[in-house]
Each structure stands twice: as C-alpha cells, then as structure tokens.
Design a protein around this motif. Structure first.
Motif, PDB file in Angstrom:
ATOM      1  N   LEU A 149      -5.674  11.081  -1.294  1.00  0.00           N
ATOM      2  CA  LEU A 149      -4.228  10.745  -1.127  1.00  0.00           C
ATOM      3  C   LEU A 149      -4.435   9.618  -0.083  1.00  0.00           C
ATOM      4  O   LEU A 149      -4.898   9.311   0.871  1.00  0.00           O
ATOM      5  CB  LEU A 149      -3.791  11.997  -0.159  1.00  0.00           C
ATOM      6  N   ASP A 184      -2.523   5.927   1.926  1.00  0.00           N
ATOM      7  CA  ASP A 184      -1.184   5.474   2.404  1.00  0.00           C
ATOM      8  C   ASP A 184      -1.074   4.199   1.804  1.00  0.00           C
ATOM      9  O   ASP A 184      -1.980   3.098   1.883  1.00  0.00           O
ATOM     10  CB  ASP A 184      -1.376   5.290   3.862  1.00  0.00           C
ATOM     11  N   GLN A 190       5.567   5.559  -0.425  1.00  0.00           N
ATOM     12  CA  GLN A 190       4.678   5.666   0.823  1.00  0.00           C
ATOM     13  C   GLN A 190       3.111   6.312   0.488  1.00  0.00           C
ATOM     14  O   GLN A 190       2.320   5.832   1.325  1.00  0.00           O
ATOM     15  CB  GLN A 190       5.182   6.692   1.816  1.00  0.00           C
ATOM     16  N   TYR A 191       2.931   7.013  -0.617  1.00  0.00           N
ATOM     17  CA  TYR A 191       1.565   7.671  -0.759  1.00  0.00           C
ATOM     18  C   TYR A 191       1.482   7.420  -2.174  1.00  0.00           C
ATOM     19  O   TYR A 191       2.183   7.637  -3.100  1.00  0.00           O
ATOM     20  CB  TYR A 191       1.645   9.163  -0.242  1.00  0.00           C
TER      21      TYR A 191
END
Length: 609
Positions: free
Chosen positions: A264, A266, A533-534
């Motif tokens: 995960l 950013d 965003q991710y």
C-alpha cells in the motif's frame, strides 16, 4: 662575579703613607660586601614572592571563571565518557510514522562459564539443559570437564532464566550485562525491519548490528551517537501493516497459495504505508537462510522486493497509456483484434474471440492480448522500451533496504518485435510487485514519476513527468472500468472507486518453458479513482480458487477479491471514508459509451510449429 679584596694593597699603602689605620679599609670593604649580598638576597626573595603571587592569582582566577561559567549554564546530568571503549552497544529505536515502537533495546544478561572454577560440572550441565532445552547436556559436560577456560552458554536470557541459573549456585557460571534488540510486534513488518545480531562482544557488552532490511541499510545511522538517540521514523503505519498481514494471510490460506505479497503506497509521496511478504518470520528469532533449493521457499525471502515475476496483464495499461500520451489513439479508437495474430513463428491468441475490433478502452476492459500488441506495434520497440525504462521497470527500486539490489528486473537484452509484443501483455520481462506499485503510482500521480520510500517525511526531489496529466487521467478511467465491468469485478468496493487491472501469468520452469498449472496472479489498483491517493498491489504465488463452478487460478478469482477485502479493512484505518457519489464512472462513460461483460483474462503464446 669578581669579588673585591678586603685589603687592597694600593689603598693600604696609601693609608700608611697618610698615617691612617689600614683596618678601617678592610672594615669598610666588609660592610659593602655584606650590603651587596643582602641586596641580592632581597631581590631574589622579591622575585619568588612575585612568582608565587602570580601563580595564586592565576589559579584563583581560573577557578573563579569556571565557577562563573557553571553558575550561568543550564544544569544537566553528568555523563560518563569512555573514549577508549571498543564496543558500542547503543542503537536508536525504529518507529512507525506515528511514533509507535517497531524496534528497541532491552537490558538483559548473557551467561558464560569458567569451567576451571566449577565445583560440580555434572550438576551444572544437567541443570542448564533443563533450563534451556536447546542445549546438549553431554556436550556441556565435555566442555566443562575439558581444557577450556572460557565458554559462552547463552548470549541473551530472560530475567526468569537468569534467576533459575542463579539458583543452581555454581560459582563457575557467571552473568554479563548487555543490550539486546527487541521487536515488540513479533512477525509484523518483519521483512521491512530485517533483524539484527551481535558483532564484537565481551562478557559485559555486545555490539548490535543489523543483518537485513532497514536495520542493515541504516546500521551506521542507528549506531551513530551524534543523533542523540533520535528514532528512525519509517513511513509504515503499524495498524495498517498489521491489518494487511492478517487479511493477506487469510487470503493466502483461502486461495491455497504458496506465498503472497501486498503493498500500500501513497501516490503523491511514494511513502509505503504497508508492505507484506508471506510467509514471514519473527525477527526476535530470525531463522537461518536456506543453503539449497528455491530461495522463495524461505520465510526470509521478501516477495514484494526480491520477487521477480512476469506480472501478466497488469502491464497492458503501459502501452495503452503511452499511446494515449503520444495521441496515437484515444479511448474510443478502434483497435483490430482479429485472432490469432502472427509475429514471425509465433501465434498470439485471446482467451475469447472478441471480434474484428475493440475500442482502446475495451482492449483493457476485456484484457485483449491481440489488441494490446496492436497498440504496442503502433509505438514501436524503441519507444516502448524507453517508456518502460522511464517508469523504473529496468532498474532496482530505490527502496531503503539492502535487499533492493537483489530485485533487479530480468530485462531482455534484445528487443525484437516478438519481445515487444510479449512484454506489452506482461511476459518476457520479470519485475517485483514493488516495481509495479511504483509504475502504477506514476500513472495515478498525473504521470509524474514516483519513487517508493520507507522513510517518513523526508523531502525528495520532484519526479520526471513521464505521462501527460490528460493521458494519466484517461488511463485511470480505463482501469476503473476494468473493475466495474471487466475482469476485476470481484475487486469492486462500494464507495471507494477502485480502479485496477488483473494479471495472470504462468510461472516459468527452471529448465525452460512454463508450468501449465502454476501461476502468479496479481491485482494492481488505484483508489479513489476520481482523485487517486493510494496504490494497492496484491500478488499471490500459485493460488487456486475452489468454488461450486470448479477451480480457477485467474487473478480475477484470486487476487482481486483479496484486494477488495484489504480495501475494506485498510481504508478506514488510513482515514479514507467511503463515498456515495461515484463520479469516475460518469467520467469513464465518455470514453466508452457501451457496456459489455468480459471474462477473466488469460495469456496464450503458442509457436506456429
């Protein structure tokens, strides 16, 4: 010094001629001599007094100045300094992005023996074997009764074990204080942290050294006293990391997979909030590396960073995004998909016959190998290769881990037409899931190059503009439709606008060719698609999904549902609320007006011979 005679002959003769007493001349000379001696003694005494007074003034002045300096300074605890110490045991803590401790130091003790001082070696060996079941009683007895003068028993022990050894009452068993590295969260983030071991050591201290992961990569920084004990702050979030490992482990079990990896990241900063590789290990008791066999069979193997996989159809978005950027195509451009397609002696097929033509969007949605190759041919091998290089798919990732260089992608030395074709749909080039995460983050970041990092809050230079923002937006819109009506419908999570691509690639055999029943399934995703965003990557090694309809190894049936569950668990932890206004499908609709279902993707590359 020339002494004046007391009775000088010339003066005596003249005094006698004048009738004077010569004894008066001697008396006068004696008086003058005594006065000169007294003057010399007085000057010497005065000089000594002046020197002593100066010394006293200097000494008391120094003391006074020091007292004044101490009086005006801030009070602080005294610190002992041993400049000649050979072993440095101090090591900074490692924390997550919110200051939660991931690695710290604990004061403990070691046990060593002086066999020549033992009273009852046999009893000592028996009791030690009882307290520490991993010790061999017979070997201890041989060592205690041999010629050795010194013997390590245990490098680190718990307080309970120390008390049990103390109760033996053997004067030849001694304890030494030392610091040990402790990982309070056990298996969590084990591949990131890596682990530590002892370097130089003696009976009273030991040097703690990193052996893998960030412990090894930042070994000098962590041991540098100039940082005054400041912790190393990683980008990972401990609750997010723990949740990822839990969900990924459950998914690995349900899908009967050999291994799994999850990342995960950013999109805007490249900071990794969670990165997991399964199976994992406990860094408090790091296992020994495998000396033979497949390295990926070891729990020490980091699949997210070191794994070199052909990532299948997740690569298809790259030639399509590049063609959009160069304005060779638009999302509605018709692409010939007549199958089979021949390149030299090779024949490329689609899983289904999609007809003579698909739109560029549906090439991605239906995961058409032929359509992707057609678009790659429009680019040409040189431009395709340069673009993949710009995405960072040819070099090791710059992640701050010693394992990063071992994840060097396997890139073909030559780039003929058939290589350009197979690479366009994810075969012939092997890269790690972290490479894939960085490449998808670049697309999600408006086409601006993103480099992954494990360090929180570090200022980094802005990345290269690899794609135009418009092309990047169109590519994300296509990926969103893959989830809403394509091969990744099992990854859709209401309110989070998942956009992504499935990839199912046959595993290569060590001696050439591919396995028929072993695959690596991957789902690469971006969310929320309307404002990325991710990036989330899920890779399963040799999965098999079993249902009432039979077995399936495709990413749509294995990796995609695991990714969906990860989003459900992780999104609330990172502060991402579910949205009810799904805006991206409306944006995507203007690129692809019609809606048709598509089956799971599969790759077939067959020789005409």
């Amino acid at each position: 010094m020339i002494r004046t005679p007391l009775r000088p002959l010339a003066r005596i003769l003249r005094a006698r001629e004048r009738g004077e007493n010569p004894d008066e001349i001697e008396a006068e000379n004696r008086r003058l001599r005594h006065e000169a001696i007294q003057d010399q003694a007085r000057r010497r005494a005065e000089g000594r007094l002046i020197l002593m007074a100066s010394c006293f003034v200097l000494a008391f002045g120094t003391v006074g100045l020091r007292m004044g300096a101490l009086a005006s300074s801030e009070p602080s605890e005294p610190r002992a300094q041993v400049l000649s110490a050979k072993i440095m045991s101090q090591r900074a803590d490692i924390t997550d992005r919110n200051g939660r401790v991931l690695a710290t130091n604990l004061l403990t003790h070691s046990i060593y023996a002086h066999p020549h001082q033992m009273v009852d070696p046999q009893r000592a060996a028996r009791e030690l074997a009882r307290i520490f079941p991993d010790l061999d009683q017979q070997k201890l007895l041989r060592d205690f009764t041999g010629s050795r003068k010194f013997l390590w028993i245990k490098r680190k022990i718990s307080p309970e074990q120390m008390q049990a050894v103390h109760d033996i009452g053997e004067p030849g068993l001694l304890f030494g204080p030392r610091e040990m590295r402790v990982y309070p969260n056990g298996h969590i983030a084990s591949h990131i942290l890596g682990g530590s071991g002892f370097g130089n050591e003696d009976v009273s201290s030991a040097e703690v050294l990193g052996v893998a992961g960030v412990e090894k990569a930042f070994d000098n920084w962590l041991r540098d006293p100039a940082h005054d004990g400041a912790p190393l702050s990683l980008s990972i979030d401990l609750p997010v990391q723990a949740a990822m490992e839990e969900v990924l482990g459950s998914g690995m079990t349900v899908m009967n997979a050999k291994g799994a990896a999850g990342i995960l990241m950013d999109v805007s900063t490249g900071e990794i909030l969670a990165m997991s590789s399964l199976p994992d290990f406990d860094p408090n008791d790091r296992p020994r590396p495998l000396l033979k066999g497949d390295p990926s069979d070891s729990p020490l193997f980091n699949r997210a960073v070191q794994g070199q996989y052909e990532l299948g159809s997740t690569f298809k978005i790259f030639p399509v995004a590049q063609a959009l950027d160069l304005k060779i195509i638009n999302p509605n451009s018709g692409i010939t998909t007549t199958t089979p397609m021949k390149i030299g002696k090779y024949r490329i097929n689609d899983f289904h016959n999609y007809g003579p033509q698909l739109s560029a969007t549906d090439v991605i949605v239906k995961s058409s190998n032929v359509g992707t190759v057609r678009i790659a041919q429009m680019l040409g091998p040189e431009r395709q290769r340069d673009f993949l290089d710009d995405l960072g798919l040819f070099d090791p990732t710059p992640i701050e881990m010693v394992e990063a260089p071992t994840g060097q992608p396997l890139v073909p030395k030559r780039w003929p037409a058939v290589t350009a074709a197979t690479v366009s749909f994810g075969h012939g080039l092997a890269a790690s899931p972290l490479h894939l995460a960085a490449a998808y983050a670049t697309i999600a970041n408006g086409g601006k190059r993103v480099s992954p990092t494990l360090i929180h809050g570090r200022t980094r230079p802005e990345g290269q503009q690899v794609l135009s923002p418009r092309a990047a937006e169109q590519a994300v819109a296509m990926l969103r439709q893959v989830v809403t009506r394509g091969t990744a419908r099992s990854a859709d999570v209401e309110g989070y606008e998942i956009a992504g691509k499935t990839g199912t690639a046959d595993k290569p055999r060590p001696n050439g060719g591919y396995y028929k029943n072993k695959v690596v399934s991957t789902f690469a995703s971006v969310f929320p698609a309307s404002k990325p965003q991710y990036v989330l990557i899920v890779t399963l090694d040799e999965p098999t999904s079993r249902s009432a309809n039979g077995e399936s190894r495709t990413a749509g049936a294995t990796a995609a549902p695991v990714a969906a569950e990860l989003v459900r668990r992780l999104a609330p932890l990172i502060g991402l609320e579910a949205r009810t206004d799904e805006k991206l499908p409306q944006i995507a609709a203007r690129f692809q007006p019609h809606v048709e279902p598509a089956p799971a993707d599969e790759i077939k590359l067959v020789s005409n011979k």
